[in-house]
Design a protein around this motif. Sequence first.
Motif, PDB file in Angstrom:
ATOM      1  N   LYS A  87       0.822  -1.211   0.000  1.00  0.00           N
ATOM      2  CA  LYS A  87       0.000   0.000   0.000  1.00  0.00           C
ATOM      3  C   LYS A  87       0.855   1.260   0.000  1.00  0.00           C
ATOM      4  O   LYS A  87       0.436   2.310  -0.495  1.00  0.00           O
ATOM      5  N   ASN A  88       2.057   1.166   0.529  1.00  0.00           N
ATOM      6  CA  ASN A  88       2.958   2.314   0.542  1.00  0.00           C
ATOM      7  C   ASN A  88       3.289   2.763  -0.872  1.00  0.00           C
ATOM      8  O   ASN A  88       3.164   3.942  -1.210  1.00  0.00           O
ATOM      9  N   SER A  89       3.705   1.831  -1.727  1.00  0.00           N
ATOM     10  CA  SER A  89       4.086   2.217  -3.093  1.00  0.00           C
ATOM     11  C   SER A  89       2.876   2.435  -3.990  1.00  0.00           C
ATOM     12  O   SER A  89       2.938   3.216  -4.944  1.00  0.00           O
ATOM     13  N   ALA A  90       1.776   1.751  -3.689  1.00  0.00           N
ATOM     14  CA  ALA A  90       0.571   1.914  -4.512  1.00  0.00           C
ATOM     15  C   ALA A  90      -0.197   3.185  -4.173  1.00  0.00           C
ATOM     16  O   ALA A  90      -1.099   3.580  -4.915  1.00  0.00           O
ATOM     17  N   GLY A  91       0.133   3.838  -3.048  1.00  0.00           N
ATOM     18  CA  GLY A  91      -0.636   5.000  -2.620  1.00  0.00           C
ATOM     19  C   GLY A  91      -2.010   4.606  -2.134  1.00  0.00           C
ATOM     20  O   GLY A  91      -3.010   5.257  -2.457  1.00  0.00           O
ATOM     21  N   GLU A  92      -2.065   3.547  -1.326  1.00  0.00           N
ATOM     22  CA  GLU A  92      -3.343   3.019  -0.858  1.00  0.00           C
ATOM     23  C   GLU A  92      -3.418   2.927   0.665  1.00  0.00           C
ATOM     24  O   GLU A  92      -4.256   2.202   1.207  1.00  0.00           O
ATOM     25  N   LEU A  93      -2.559   3.645   1.359  1.00  0.00           N
ATOM     26  CA  LEU A  93      -2.556   3.588   2.819  1.00  0.00           C
ATOM     27  C   LEU A  93      -3.826   4.167   3.421  1.00  0.00           C
ATOM     28  O   LEU A  93      -4.207   3.822   4.544  1.00  0.00           O
ATOM     29  N   GLY A  98      -7.354   5.943   6.789  1.00  0.00           N
ATOM     30  CA  GLY A  98      -8.295   7.022   6.557  1.00  0.00           C
ATOM     31  C   GLY A  98      -7.630   8.309   6.107  1.00  0.00           C
ATOM     32  O   GLY A  98      -6.613   8.302   5.409  1.00  0.00           O
ATOM     33  N   THR A  99      -8.185   9.420   6.530  1.00  0.00           N
ATOM     34  CA  THR A  99      -7.742  10.733   6.043  1.00  0.00           C
ATOM     35  C   THR A  99      -6.305  11.063   6.433  1.00  0.00           C
ATOM     36  O   THR A  99      -5.679  11.915   5.799  1.00  0.00           O
ATOM     37  N   LEU A 100      -5.763  10.402   7.463  1.00  0.00           N
ATOM     38  CA  LEU A 100      -4.386  10.668   7.890  1.00  0.00           C
ATOM     39  C   LEU A 100      -3.382  10.390   6.770  1.00  0.00           C
ATOM     40  O   LEU A 100      -2.310  11.000   6.739  1.00  0.00           O
ATOM     41  N   ALA A 101      -3.721   9.468   5.870  1.00  0.00           N
ATOM     42  CA  ALA A 101      -2.774   9.055   4.839  1.00  0.00           C
ATOM     43  C   ALA A 101      -3.087   9.636   3.467  1.00  0.00           C
ATOM     44  O   ALA A 101      -2.373   9.351   2.505  1.00  0.00           O
ATOM     45  N   VAL A 102      -4.115  10.461   3.351  1.00  0.00           N
ATOM     46  CA  VAL A 102      -4.538  10.937   2.036  1.00  0.00           C
ATOM     47  C   VAL A 102      -3.448  11.775   1.368  1.00  0.00           C
ATOM     48  O   VAL A 102      -3.192  11.629   0.155  1.00  0.00           O
ATOM     49  N   ASP A 103      -2.809  12.662   2.103  1.00  0.00           N
ATOM     50  CA  ASP A 103      -1.780  13.510   1.497  1.00  0.00           C
ATOM     51  C   ASP A 103      -0.631  12.671   0.958  1.00  0.00           C
ATOM     52  O   ASP A 103      -0.125  12.921  -0.152  1.00  0.00           O
ATOM     53  N   PHE A 104      -0.199  11.685   1.743  1.00  0.00           N
ATOM     54  CA  PHE A 104       0.889  10.818   1.262  1.00  0.00           C
ATOM     55  C   PHE A 104       0.456  10.061   0.020  1.00  0.00           C
ATOM     56  O   PHE A 104       1.184  10.011  -0.981  1.00  0.00           O
TER      57      PHE A 104
END
Length: 800
Positions: A87-93, A98-104
């Motif tokens: 999920k880190n490389s796919a941008g799926e965290l 939730g919203t905490l990971a949207v910017d990343f």
Amino acid sequence: MMIWLLRIIKLTAILVPLLCILVYFTLNSSKPTLNAELATSIPELTTVERDKNGIATFSSTSRESIAYALGFVHAEERFFQMDLLRKNSAGELSELFGTLAVDFDSKIRVHQFRKRATRYLKDLPQDHRQILEQYTKGVNAGLANLTVKPFEYLILNTAPTDWKAADSLLVLYSMYIDLQHQFGEREQILGKIKNHFGSDIYHFLNPAGSIWDASIDDTRFPESPIPTQGFKSQSTANNSVDTAPYYVLSNNHHESLPGSNSWVVSGELSKTKSAMLANDMHLGIRVPNIWYRAGFRYPINDRQIAIDGVTLPGTPAMVVGSNRQIAWGFTNSYGDWSDLIALNTTDNGKSYKTPSGNKPIIKEQEIIKVKGGADKVITISSSQWGPIIGYDSNGNPLSMRWTAHDPEGMNFNLLNLETALSTEQGINIAHTMAIPAQNIVIADNQGQIAWTIAGPLPVKESSLDSPDWETPQDWSQGDYRWLGYFSSEEKPTVMNPSSNRIWTGNSRVVGNDMYKKIGNGGYALGARSLQIKQGLFALDQFSEQDFLNIQNDNRALFLTRWQALINDELLTPDFVSENQLEALKLHIENWQQRASIDSVGYTIVRAFRMEVRQSMFDILLAPLKNTKTSKVDIHPIRHQIETPMWAILSSKPEHISPTGFANWNDFLEQALLRTIKKLKDKHGSLDNANWGTINTAKVQHPLSKAVPALSWLLDMPSMPAAGDSYMPRVQGPDFGSSERFVVSPGHEESAILHMPSGQSGHPLSPYYGNGHKNWIQGTSSPLLPGSTEYTLTLTPKERD
């Protein structure tokens, strides 16, 4: 009222233990299966034997079955770790957090690694696809076998999703993200410096070489002279201890690059007469550790394969190991594997110029699924060279050309090393590997050694006499271009050098024509490599323990001149007396010249250097603060500016003397006083500021960082740790050697391997954290597992 209070107390006394029992049984139900015989869809019967430390040995009649069983065990022991990597490389965290990971996710999605992984999976050879498919089946079978889903998902109140074969490629893309600049950060800051200050200052702050050069071919590159003009002295209140810096040079007090140490000596120098290898890979340290220790036993043709080392959960390959004939290890290569193109836009930014005419900027939309929230739709823009990842200081869009984006950047040829019989065969395989470009060193049981680059090497061509590949450039006129990739035969290689020694430590490894092919993507300063080199030339014969001693070398040779600067130039009798620095003087004199846990002097010398660097470049680079971009991050070049900084301190040029201070000596004295004040404010007194207090290893689980109340259950005990950045024993609170490996192929019974935090990711595992103490203390522990404590047998289901 009292009666009701008593009833509440009694009820609480009953419910709290019941709740604890419920939590325990829930956690216990998510533990991996250690002793069982399970009917699965595995092709052939496979056994997984674990010793008391959970070190797993997989035995079967086929490699595909080994892959299935490895996936099964990875899933039961480490599925949350694997999930984070994909999920880190796919941008799926955001699907987990939730919203905490949207910017990343929004930022990393620009690389569209999910699409690339799905597409490039089809290009893999059939035998590798079969291994990946069996691994994937094993992962999903292991996950389904758990009575309760992994405990992390219970805490997050979500469910794990099945593994896909393409997810294993996404795990490798996460390594690209970890090991290379995914947004060309180094090129961006160097471009800002060159555009604002001009070529002289740019070359001064981006030197080709230094006194720390330690290449294996003894090539030396010159430092750049101090510019006679260009820097403007800036009025500053930086002699105040409360002044906030313009820039943060380091995200925390530890500043190492993701990288590693590795070296080999030939059989001429080893006590076993086989060649000998050492490897310790420097990465972020967490619970569980990134690697999973394993051994594979399977036949191929008339040969029985026996290989031991470390695997990467999420993939079926042995990443580093020994197969009795050869052993191999990696360090990150900081060659030039990407370029930023400053697009020459037209049509109000809708198009851009190319050598073959104007082309439209392509726009695509992707959807980020957000746990507990609405989906977010983002737009990704790209040119023919790659995605647009940002803008330069003139507002031009920056398009990124990166090996990670190409099909040549991804394969699983690492699997082929498992059966290699010699160093020569290993090098030939390494030349075909598509991973984040690595220095690979190989040793074999015949005494042969070699180095090469494992990973794609782009062929770059420019029509300019002096092209600059290290800053963003306009490619619209055809002055810069990539012409594909070097073939296996063209890749830089060194085999059996006359010195009988090869070493790498993330600094420049070779010079001349080989260096021209590799380029410079921001090498580490060679201090660590130089210290390793000195250790290798200090002896004429080596044992495994001798190699471990070099891995544990925490001598502070790099800071010796900084200690001399304080002791010999600043701590004059008058300055000491005037500022009551008698205690400081003693600590500096008795600093031990190493990053040992009880050294206060080391702490002071190191902190002083950091203070001087921060203050000096606050002043020299202050004009950049007024450029169009709001943030100026010079962290990507923090290592290389040691060389220009010391050149300035050695000559103390008046034309760039910092205003706000009487002279350079006053600047340094004030920096020392600020250093002491900061240490006293934080620790109460200098006596309390020993290096172990500051460099305390805090190896945490990702969830305990978000929920500190879980720290007691999930984290490793905090322990003071020797070592630091510019020495072989690289060690910070949450960064360092993710494993230490020493082996002479054919003599695995005396080989060494240890790693932080242990094998399991489950806190109720009987071996949770086993081996962590050996890693902290740097003590020898065996590569091979001990006697079997647990046996898991996977049998094929009966087929109709």
